[in-house]
Write an enzyme that holds these catalytic residues in place. Sequence first.
Site, PDB file in Angstrom:
ATOM      1  N   VAL A  56      26.556 -10.768 -27.493  1.00 48.36           N
ATOM      2  CA  VAL A  56      27.384 -11.825 -26.851  1.00 48.36           C
ATOM      3  C   VAL A  56      27.355 -12.969 -27.829  1.00 48.36           C
ATOM      4  O   VAL A  56      26.319 -13.729 -27.968  1.00 48.36           O
ATOM      5  CB  VAL A  56      27.312 -12.114 -25.475  1.00 48.36           C
ATOM      6  CG1 VAL A  56      28.257 -13.349 -25.106  1.00 48.36           C
ATOM      7  CG2 VAL A  56      27.654 -10.813 -24.583  1.00 48.36           C
ATOM      8  N   ALA A 101      24.217 -17.590 -28.611  1.00 48.95           N
ATOM      9  CA  ALA A 101      24.460 -16.154 -28.553  1.00 48.95           C
ATOM     10  C   ALA A 101      23.373 -15.437 -27.828  1.00 48.95           C
ATOM     11  O   ALA A 101      22.247 -16.404 -27.825  1.00 48.95           O
ATOM     12  CB  ALA A 101      24.636 -15.698 -29.933  1.00 48.95           C
ATOM     13  N   LYS A 102      23.369 -14.206 -27.523  1.00 49.77           N
ATOM     14  CA  LYS A 102      22.212 -13.552 -26.974  1.00 49.77           C
ATOM     15  C   LYS A 102      22.654 -12.180 -27.138  1.00 49.77           C
ATOM     16  O   LYS A 102      23.807 -11.618 -27.040  1.00 49.77           O
ATOM     17  CB  LYS A 102      22.050 -13.965 -25.680  1.00 49.77           C
ATOM     18  CG  LYS A 102      20.627 -13.712 -25.415  1.00 49.77           C
ATOM     19  CD  LYS A 102      19.792 -14.685 -25.422  1.00 49.77           C
ATOM     20  CE  LYS A 102      18.557 -14.680 -24.908  1.00 49.77           C
ATOM     21  NZ  LYS A 102      17.695 -15.499 -25.210  1.00 49.77           N
ATOM     22  N   GLY A 103      21.765 -11.224 -27.474  1.00 50.63           N
ATOM     23  CA  GLY A 103      21.962  -9.898 -27.410  1.00 50.63           C
ATOM     24  C   GLY A 103      20.811  -8.858 -26.909  1.00 50.63           C
ATOM     25  O   GLY A 103      19.788  -9.495 -26.488  1.00 50.63           O
ATOM     26  N   ASP A 142      13.147 -11.980 -28.734  1.00 55.20           N
ATOM     27  CA  ASP A 142      13.126 -12.381 -27.392  1.00 55.20           C
ATOM     28  C   ASP A 142      12.144 -11.175 -26.681  1.00 55.20           C
ATOM     29  O   ASP A 142      11.305 -10.545 -27.190  1.00 55.20           O
ATOM     30  CB  ASP A 142      14.542 -12.298 -27.062  1.00 55.20           C
ATOM     31  CG  ASP A 142      15.082 -12.911 -25.553  1.00 55.20           C
ATOM     32  OD1 ASP A 142      15.553 -14.130 -25.725  1.00 55.20           O
ATOM     33  OD2 ASP A 142      14.797 -12.575 -24.456  1.00 55.20           O
TER      34      ASP A 142
END
Length: 411
Positions: A56, A101-103, A142
């Site tokens: 995202v 952002a992050k995924g 992460d």
Amino acid sequence: MNALAATSRNFRNAARILGLDAKIEKSLLIPFREIKVECTIPKDDGSLVSYVGFRVQHDNARGPMKGGIRYHPEVDPDEVNALAQLMTWKTAVADIPYGGAKGGIGCTPRELSKSELERLTRVFTQKIHDLIGTHTDVPAPDMGTNAQTMAWILDEYSKFHGHSPAVVTGKPIDLGGSLGREAATGRGVVFGTEALLAEYGKSVKDLTFVIQGFGNVGSWAARLIHERGGKVIAVSDITGAIKNPNGIDITELIKHKENTGSLLNFSGGDNMDPNELLVHECDVLIPSALGGVLNRENASSVKAKFIVEAANHPTDPEADEILSKKGVIILPDIYANAGGVTVSYFEWVQNIQGFMWDEEKVNNELQRYMTRAFHNIKNMCKTHECNLRMGAFTLGVNRVARATVLRGWEA
Ligand code: NAD
């Protein structure tokens, strides 16, 4: 309340305090782009298995989007969305030129062999390589991913785009990682704590600390507090908790943990009930493990005068209210744990410069960024008569809103 609800609530409060135009508020909430891809790989036994990967990209008004990639069985698009949004505000609070952002990939990394993980990472990179990049979206490790994962992404991405070390951060030092990155979040926690305490005429060396979590963030924070003469009087991790009212020798505790795999039965302290840790008498409580640990059940029993949120979302909104009423000062996660992404930014800068900084420069710059951000937050608190959490949210949201307006709306 989950991460998405808490982040959206804080965002809406900040938007109301700032008097944001409804059009801008809506535009800031909706993600810039949501990516969902199928990643099919052959397992080591030859069978095929498929996973779903997400990215995202929340906002890029202030610069390339930045955020971690997690490998976890419960990676869920709503949560990834909330975390991407949180990164937008966090990078703005730290005033580094990034968006958020992050995924992640919905998988259980400990059930995959190293070569299966490598194949999965390469397939995921193949699917998203034209949507990430040094100046578009820069992933980082992460939960469930690490420097090795970043090395595979760098290698796969570079097959398409040429050698591109700045496409990911949190890399191994041999591939352009930054000195000081491993300690950066814990170090940033301590710099933030020092800036907060200075406001009250206090310093680390005169105070007692309780730390929940003794992983990367918690153990570095403990080590640096100990080095500065602060008394860490209780510490816990998944294996249990220990205390010593005269201060724990953190250097010895790290050795004990390395030797035994546990904090328990340390000769320099006594075992204690982990449930008692968060309500133990101390000046500063630093939750550095899980979200939601301070809640309606325990908040009224907390005795600390200051809480430094090293973990993400350790205080749920009900606890936030109870603690505020008690006069407990909370240094919010969106600022307190921003040291990691700040040094990720330094890594990216070094890669673009093609020049490696020494560790002293990294640490000095981190202190400068953390101290400056703290004073920026305090100014927002004064202007809007709000607590530090809202001071940080209004600071971050206002910076992103200003950048959005300056860029204009015309297609
Ligand atoms: P980590 O996995 O290295 O350490 C987590 C620690 O928490 C371990 O010591 C573990 O034993 C402990 N723990 C787990 N369950 C516990 C429990 N029930 N009670 C007490 N301790 C428990 O993780 P980390 O990188 O240190 O991250 C800690 C927190 O900081 C997370 O919330 C993470 O999202 C946040 N954070 C980390 C970074 C970073 O750069 N590592 C950056 C920003 C935020």
